[in-house]
Design a protein around this motif. Structure first.
Motif, PDB file in Angstrom:
ATOM      1  N   UNK A 102       0.825  -1.202   0.000  1.00  0.00           N
ATOM      2  CA  UNK A 102       0.000   0.000   0.000  1.00  0.00           C
ATOM      3  C   UNK A 102       0.855   1.247   0.000  1.00  0.00           C
ATOM      4  N   UNK A 103       0.451   2.213  -0.789  1.00  0.00           N
ATOM      5  CA  UNK A 103       1.193   3.470  -0.820  1.00  0.00           C
ATOM      6  C   UNK A 103       0.252   4.659  -0.861  1.00  0.00           C
ATOM      7  N   UNK A 104      -0.995   4.449  -0.586  1.00  0.00           N
ATOM      8  CA  UNK A 104      -1.968   5.529  -0.580  1.00  0.00           C
ATOM      9  C   UNK A 104      -2.490   5.775   0.816  1.00  0.00           C
ATOM     10  N   UNK A 105      -3.802   5.884   0.931  1.00  0.00           N
ATOM     11  CA  UNK A 105      -4.437   6.174   2.212  1.00  0.00           C
ATOM     12  C   UNK A 105      -4.442   4.987   3.165  1.00  0.00           C
ATOM     13  N   UNK A 106      -4.236   3.787   2.630  1.00  0.00           N
ATOM     14  CA  UNK A 106      -4.260   2.592   3.467  1.00  0.00           C
ATOM     15  C   UNK A 106      -3.018   1.762   3.185  1.00  0.00           C
ATOM     16  N   UNK A 107      -2.307   1.433   4.255  1.00  0.00           N
ATOM     17  CA  UNK A 107      -1.136   0.560   4.157  1.00  0.00           C
ATOM     18  C   UNK A 107      -1.314  -0.569   5.170  1.00  0.00           C
ATOM     19  N   UNK A 108      -0.840  -1.751   4.802  1.00  0.00           N
ATOM     20  CA  UNK A 108      -0.959  -2.920   5.675  1.00  0.00           C
ATOM     21  C   UNK A 108       0.405  -3.601   5.710  1.00  0.00           C
ATOM     22  N   UNK A 109       0.801  -4.074   6.898  1.00  0.00           N
ATOM     23  CA  UNK A 109       2.103  -4.736   7.039  1.00  0.00           C
ATOM     24  C   UNK A 109       2.083  -5.676   8.238  1.00  0.00           C
ATOM     25  N   UNK A 110       2.911  -6.725   8.193  1.00  0.00           N
ATOM     26  CA  UNK A 110       3.070  -7.553   9.393  1.00  0.00           C
ATOM     27  C   UNK A 110       3.674  -6.693  10.500  1.00  0.00           C
ATOM     28  N   UNK A 111       3.340  -7.004  11.739  1.00  0.00           N
ATOM     29  CA  UNK A 111       3.846  -6.208  12.865  1.00  0.00           C
ATOM     30  C   UNK A 111       4.262  -7.128  13.997  1.00  0.00           C
ATOM     31  N   UNK A 112       5.439  -7.660  13.895  1.00  0.00           N
ATOM     32  CA  UNK A 112       5.927  -8.510  14.978  1.00  0.00           C
ATOM     33  C   UNK A 112       5.157  -9.814  15.060  1.00  0.00           C
ATOM     34  N   UNK A 113       5.280 -10.463  16.177  1.00  0.00           N
ATOM     35  CA  UNK A 113       4.633 -11.756  16.376  1.00  0.00           C
ATOM     36  C   UNK A 113       3.125 -11.614  16.516  1.00  0.00           C
ATOM     37  N   UNK A 114       2.419 -12.214  15.600  1.00  0.00           N
ATOM     38  CA  UNK A 114       0.974 -12.331  15.732  1.00  0.00           C
ATOM     39  C   UNK A 114       0.164 -11.073  15.525  1.00  0.00           C
ATOM     40  N   UNK A 115       0.704 -10.055  14.848  1.00  0.00           N
ATOM     41  CA  UNK A 115      -0.051  -8.814  14.649  1.00  0.00           C
ATOM     42  C   UNK A 115       0.053  -8.346  13.204  1.00  0.00           C
TER      43      UNK A 115
END
Length: 155
Positions: free
Chosen positions: A86-99
């Motif tokens: 994602x490079x617009x208004x919404x970005x999503x990424x893994x965040x550490x363990x289980x998030x």
């Protein structure tokens, strides 16, 4: 997490499927201390709009008078489980363990939120059960969509 599935139908192969799926998944607002408040959030998916996920925040008023809502591609959420996307208004990424981390922007405002990965995976699994990836075109009534887009009388 609470799950609501609406409007069951039975296709030719005999399994019961749903045309609407709604999961209530709490999101944590990440602030400078990394431990902000938990916010109620509703992830929704409709067979009639098979490319999109609707994320809304009940009780938080958005533009107009309804709940604060974001609409984005189901694929963005799916890919974001494994790698930043994602490079617009919404970005999503893994965040550490289980998030999973969701970054939502509107104008100059930005909110960084985290959800439990397993809850997002369950939601996406239900979406895939409703409409398989790559088969979204089969779920769309394209003639109706064109009529609505062009302002023609709906057939």
């Amino acid at each position: 997490m609470r799950t609501i599935a609406r409007t069951a139908f039975t296709p030719a192969r005999g399994a019961t499927l749903f045309s609407e799926i709604e999961h209530h998944i709490p999101l944590v607002l990440i602030d400078s201390s990394d431990a902000g408040p938990q916010l109620p959030a509703r992830f929704a998916y409709r067979r009639s709009d098979p490319f999109a996920v609707k994320l809304s925040f009940p009780g938080f008023v958005g533009p107009g008078s309804g709940d604060l809502t974001w609409l984005f591609a189901r694929e963005l959420l799916d890919v974001g489980l494994l790698a930043p996307v994602g490079d617009g208004d919404i970005r999503v990424a893994p965040a550490g363990e289980g998030a999973v981390r969701l970054t939502l922007r509107s104008g100059t405002a930005e909110a960084v939120l985290e959800a439990r990965r397993d809850a997002v995976v369950r939601f996406l699994r239900a979406c895939r059960d409703c409409v398989r990836p790559g088969r979204e075109d089969e779920a769309c009534d394209w003639e109706r969509e064109w009529d609505a887009l062009l302002g023609r009388e709906l057939s």
